[in-house]
Motif scaffolding. Structure first.
Motif: not given
Length: 161
Positions: A100-118
């Motif tokens: 998706l071109p609108q997603v500039l960055e995407c991180w697999l994270v530990a915590g309350d969510v699985d991913y964060f996307m900018k």
């Protein structure tokens, strides 16, 4: 199980670090200017820089574009929870989100969510469309948490060397 080994990074000497600091500050430096700035001959500087590119230490050089100038002034951090925690679900989500071109960055994270996307979009209605048409349609999405950026304090951070 995947047998892929992580990359082995080369040891960086003082010249490499000076080159990296200078290029993070100004990626448009000519080799001659870079060589003067880091105290090397042009030939030696080129050899160091070429090696840094070849070994993947320098991944690329890009222009930093002002988002407002291209109608992408709204920045949004999107937390995504997947419906299951399996390798396949992570791979499918990552591949689709990365396309998706609108997603500039995407991180697999530990915590309350699985991913964060900018995400960058024009405005709130554009994000609403993107959310309803694209984000919730990503494979395995169970829950989405949205955080609208109110002020961008630091967006051009360089890696400390």
């Amino acid at each position: 199980m995947d047998n892929e080994q992580p990359p082995v990074w080369p040891e960086l000497d003082a010249h490499d670090r000076r080159i990296l600091r200078a290029l993070q500050d100004n990626g448009r430096l000519s080799n001659a200017d870079l060589a003067r700035r880091v105290g090397l001959s042009a030939s030696a500087c080129w050899q160091h820089t070429k090696r840094l590119f070849e070994r993947g230490v320098i991944r690329g050089v890009r222009a930093m574009i002002e988002p407002r100038a291209v109608q992408r002034e709204t920045a949004v951090l999107v937390g995504v929870v997947l419906d299951r925690s399996t390798r396949d679900s992570f791979e499918r989500f990552a591949e689709a989100a990365g396309a998706l071109p609108q997603v500039l960055e995407c991180w697999l994270v530990a915590g309350d969510v699985d991913y964060f996307m900018k995400v960058r979009v024009r405005d709130l209605p554009a994000f609403n469309r993107f959310h309803s048409e694209k984000i919730v349609a990503l494979p395995g999405v169970r829950q989405v948490r949205t955080f609208f950026v109110l002020d961008e304090i630091k967006t051009d951070g360089a890696l400390p060397l």
